[in-house]
Design a protein around this motif. Structure first.
Motif, short mmCIF file in Angstrom:
data_model
loop_
_atom_site.label_atom_id
_atom_site.label_comp_id
_atom_site.label_asym_id
_atom_site.label_seq_id
_atom_site.Cartn_x
_atom_site.Cartn_y
_atom_site.Cartn_z
N LEU A 1 4.44 -4.34 -2.19
CA LEU A 1 3.61 -3.34 -1.52
C LEU A 1 3.10 -2.36 -2.57
O LEU A 1 3.79 -1.41 -2.95
N ASP A 2 1.91 -2.64 -3.05
CA ASP A 2 1.32 -1.80 -4.09
C ASP A 2 0.69 -0.57 -3.45
O ASP A 2 0.19 -0.65 -2.32
N GLU A 3 0.70 0.54 -4.14
CA GLU A 3 0.16 1.81 -3.62
C GLU A 3 0.79 2.14 -2.27
O GLU A 3 0.10 2.49 -1.31
N LEU B 1 -6.18 0.04 -22.69
CA LEU B 1 -6.11 -0.55 -24.04
C LEU B 1 -6.67 -1.98 -24.00
O LEU B 1 -7.47 -2.38 -24.85
N GLN B 2 -6.25 -2.71 -22.99
CA GLN B 2 -6.71 -4.11 -22.84
C GLN B 2 -8.24 -4.17 -22.72
O GLN B 2 -8.89 -5.00 -23.36
N ASN B 3 -8.81 -3.25 -21.93
CA ASN B 3 -10.27 -3.26 -21.74
C ASN B 3 -11.02 -2.88 -23.01
O ASN B 3 -12.03 -3.49 -23.35
N ALA C 1 11.93 2.33 -24.71
CA ALA C 1 11.59 2.65 -23.32
C ALA C 1 11.31 1.38 -22.52
O ALA C 1 11.77 1.23 -21.38
N LEU C 2 10.60 0.43 -23.13
CA LEU C 2 10.28 -0.81 -22.41
C LEU C 2 11.54 -1.68 -22.28
O LEU C 2 11.78 -2.30 -21.23
N GLN C 3 12.35 -1.70 -23.33
CA GLN C 3 13.58 -2.50 -23.27
C GLN C 3 14.49 -2.00 -22.15
O GLN C 3 15.15 -2.78 -21.46
N MET D 1 -4.01 -11.67 -15.70
CA MET D 1 -4.57 -12.31 -16.90
C MET D 1 -3.49 -13.18 -17.55
O MET D 1 -3.72 -14.30 -17.94
N CYS D 2 -2.29 -12.65 -17.63
CA CYS D 2 -1.13 -13.44 -18.01
C CYS D 2 0.07 -12.61 -17.63
O CYS D 2 -0.05 -11.43 -17.37
N ASP D 3 1.22 -13.24 -17.57
CA ASP D 3 2.37 -12.52 -17.07
C ASP D 3 3.39 -12.22 -18.15
O ASP D 3 4.56 -12.04 -17.86
N GLU D 4 2.95 -12.18 -19.39
CA GLU D 4 3.89 -11.84 -20.45
C GLU D 4 4.04 -10.33 -20.55
O GLU D 4 3.07 -9.60 -20.39
N ILE D 5 5.24 -9.91 -20.83
CA ILE D 5 5.50 -8.48 -20.99
C ILE D 5 5.75 -8.25 -22.47
O ILE D 5 6.75 -8.68 -23.02
N GLY E 1 -1.98 1.69 -14.64
CA GLY E 1 -2.11 0.80 -15.79
C GLY E 1 -0.88 0.65 -16.66
O GLY E 1 -0.95 0.08 -17.75
N THR E 2 0.28 1.12 -16.19
CA THR E 2 1.48 1.06 -17.03
C THR E 2 2.22 -0.27 -16.92
O THR E 2 3.19 -0.51 -17.64
N GLY E 3 1.81 -1.12 -15.96
CA GLY E 3 2.46 -2.43 -15.85
C GLY E 3 3.35 -2.57 -14.63
O GLY E 3 4.23 -3.42 -14.60
N LYS E 4 3.10 -1.77 -13.60
CA LYS E 4 3.98 -1.81 -12.41
C LYS E 4 3.95 -3.17 -11.73
O LYS E 4 4.98 -3.72 -11.34
N GLU E 5 2.73 -3.72 -11.62
CA GLU E 5 2.62 -5.02 -10.94
C GLU E 5 3.27 -6.14 -11.78
O GLU E 5 3.91 -7.05 -11.25
N LEU E 6 3.10 -6.02 -13.07
CA LEU E 6 3.70 -7.00 -13.98
C LEU E 6 5.23 -7.01 -13.82
O LEU E 6 5.86 -8.07 -13.79
N1 LIG Z 1 3.91 -4.74 -21.50
C1 LIG Z 1 2.78 -5.38 -21.25
N2 LIG Z 1 2.46 -6.47 -21.98
C2 LIG Z 1 1.31 -7.12 -21.76
N3 LIG Z 1 0.41 -6.78 -20.83
C3 LIG Z 1 0.68 -5.72 -20.07
C4 LIG Z 1 1.88 -4.96 -20.24
N4 LIG Z 1 1.88 -3.98 -19.33
C5 LIG Z 1 0.74 -4.09 -18.64
N5 LIG Z 1 0.01 -5.12 -19.08
C6 LIG Z 1 -1.31 -5.55 -18.58
O1 LIG Z 1 -2.03 -4.37 -18.27
C7 LIG Z 1 -2.75 -4.51 -17.06
C8 LIG Z 1 -2.30 -3.46 -16.07
O2 LIG Z 1 -0.97 -3.77 -15.63
P1 LIG Z 1 -0.56 -3.62 -14.09
O3 LIG Z 1 -1.67 -4.08 -13.21
O4 LIG Z 1 0.76 -4.26 -13.92
O5 LIG Z 1 -0.46 -2.03 -14.03
P2 LIG Z 1 -0.21 -1.08 -12.78
O6 LIG Z 1 0.79 -0.09 -13.23
O7 LIG Z 1 0.10 -1.92 -11.58
O8 LIG Z 1 -1.61 -0.37 -12.63
P3 LIG Z 1 -2.22 0.39 -11.32
O9 LIG Z 1 -1.35 1.58 -11.06
O10 LIG Z 1 -3.57 0.81 -11.77
O11 LIG Z 1 -2.22 -0.59 -10.21
C9 LIG Z 1 -2.50 -5.94 -16.57
O12 LIG Z 1 -3.56 -6.78 -17.00
C10 LIG Z 1 -1.21 -6.32 -17.26
O13 LIG Z 1 -1.14 -7.72 -17.46
#
Ligand SMILES: Nc1ncnc2c1ncn2[C@@H]1O[C@H](COP(=O)(O)OP(=O)(O)OP(=O)(O)O)[C@@H](O)[C@H]1O
Ligand SMILES: [Mg+2]
Length: 367
Positions: free
Chosen positions: A136-138, A258-260, A44-46, A34-38, A69-74
């Motif tokens: 390599l996800d999952e 949260l996003q959903n 903890a995030l820092q 959706m966007c690549d901003e963190i 959903g914690t942001g691993k791919e991001l």
């Molecule tokens: N710190 C963040 N700031 C903004 N958006 C975030 C942040 N972390 C996660 N997101 C958003 O939350 C969604 C889930 O993130 P992501 O796909 O990276 O999680 P994941 O850990 O890979 O999940 P899964 O284990 O289910 O594959 C994405 O749309 C991502 O853009």
């Protein structure tokens, strides 16, 4: 918005390059989320972002762990963007989404005629990612045979296409992610410990959202703003009751959940003040719990079958004797024979395996 870490992506650049360099597999090219901003300013995030900036410029393999959903791919994308490889491809592979008997071909490609349906040579995703990063996800879902091939890539930087005899050199950085407990998978015999240590060169553990609640307000603001613009609404504020509710909820689905919830609330919102329907939150944790047992027993059977097939393959179809599959697996011959029957394994099909497949190749199920 409060202190926000922003890392912008340029997925277009990689896409353009891949279009020029290869006509294969366009669907795997990174399109960005959706966007690549963190977003977030919690300690903890820092900490995570500081690890990212340290490891990104190196070529080290990274293993990102954390709940769904914690942001691993991001984070994986951020590592690529901050690396020297950023102008090259970022190719993602969801190991859980590709059928187990096709995964070797997807990763390493195949030669024409190497199996039924292989009508022409196809490049795998490692070749598409050449010079760049493969995500390599999952990774915990990889079949055992493919785990050996990946180990070879990490150790020797080479692989073979399915049905090929030539080793191909590769220069690809590997970033892997999993929400499974790989130590438990190692103990259960479904994940190779040597691969785990090769992947775990630089571990990054994503904290769950409930352990960094201070990020919730800024994430809410960010998602409300983004979603409101998308649907053309003007939202000025959020009710205190809703914000308290969002802050106190345990978020089992983390940031994605949260996003959903916010996207849904923005769509429903009829005033300039944003609010969340509390019944949406209360129901969700209950809804995801009962899924686990049936999936698990199926998965365990599939993994057991795979281990037995790998052992049969290595022992060229021999069940007993010093080099037989039962000895390799450390179980009695009678136990193995009954499992071969119950799991419907065609043990005779492994008889010629050692002669037809090059010894170091592990392109197991696509023959
Ligand atoms: N710190 C963040 N700031 C903004 N958006 C975030 C942040 N972390 C996660 N997101 C958003 O939350 C969604 C889930 O993130 P992501 O796909 O990276 O999680 P994941 O850990 O890979 O999940 P899964 O284990 O289910 O594959 C994405 O749309 C991502 O853009
Ligand atoms: Mg993911």
């Amino acid at each position: 918005m409060a202190s926000v870490a922003v890392i912008m992506a340029d997925p277009k650049q990689s896409e353009e390059r891949l279009k020029r360099e290869s006509v294969a597999l366009p669907e795997e090219i990174d399109k960005g989320s959706m966007c690549d901003e963190i977003v977030g300013s919690s300690g903890a995030l820092q900490k995570v972002l500081s690890l990212v900036s340290k490891v990104a410029p190196t070529d080290a393999t990274v293993l990102i762990t954390g709940e769904t959903g914690t942001g691993k791919e991001l984070i994986a994308r951020a590592i690529h963007r901050q690396s020297r490889r950023s102008s090259r491809a970022f190719v993602t592979v969801n190991c859980a989404a590709i059928p187990r008997d096709l995964i070797a071909s997807e990763l390493f490609g195949h030669e024409k005629g190497s199996f039924t349906g292989a009508l022409q040579r196809r490049l795998g995703r490692f070749e598409l990612a050449e010079g760049g990063t493969i995500f390599l996800d999952e990774v915990g879902e990889l079949p055992l045979g493919t785990q050996i091939a990946l180990l070879r890539v990490l150790q020797e930087h080479e692989f073979e296409r399915v049905g090929g005899t030539r080793s191909i050199r590769t220069n690809v950085r590997v970033v892997a992610a999993t929400n499974r407990n790989l130590q438990a998978a190692i103990a259960a015999g479904t994940f190779r410990s040597d691969l785990f240590y090769r992947l775990n060169v630089f571990p990054i553990d994503m904290p769950p959202l409930r352990d960094r609640r201070e990020d919730i307000p800024v994430l809410v603001e960010y998602f409300v703003d983004h979603c409101a613009r998308k649907v053309g609404k003007n939202i000025q504020g959020i009710t205190k009751e809703s914000l308290d509710l969002l802050r106190s909820y345990p978020w089992p689905g983390n940031i994605r959940e949260l996003q959903n919830v916010i996207e849904r609330s923005v769509i429903m919102c009829e005033t300039e003040n944003f609010s969340v329907d509390k019944t949406w939150l209360a129901r969700q944790p209950l809804a995801i719990e009962p899924k686990i047992p049936p999936d698990l027993s199926e998965k365990l059977a599939a993994e057991e079958k795979e281990m037995i097939e790998a052992a049969l393959r290595e022992s060229a179809g021999r069940v007993f004797g010093p080099s037989g599959a039962a000895t390799k697996l450390g179980i009695a011959r009678s136990t193995l024979e009954s499992k071969i029957r119950s799991l419907k394994i065609a043990k005779n099909s492994f008889k010629d395996f050692a002669e037809t497949i090059p010894r170091r190749s592990c392109l197991e199920s696509v023959q």
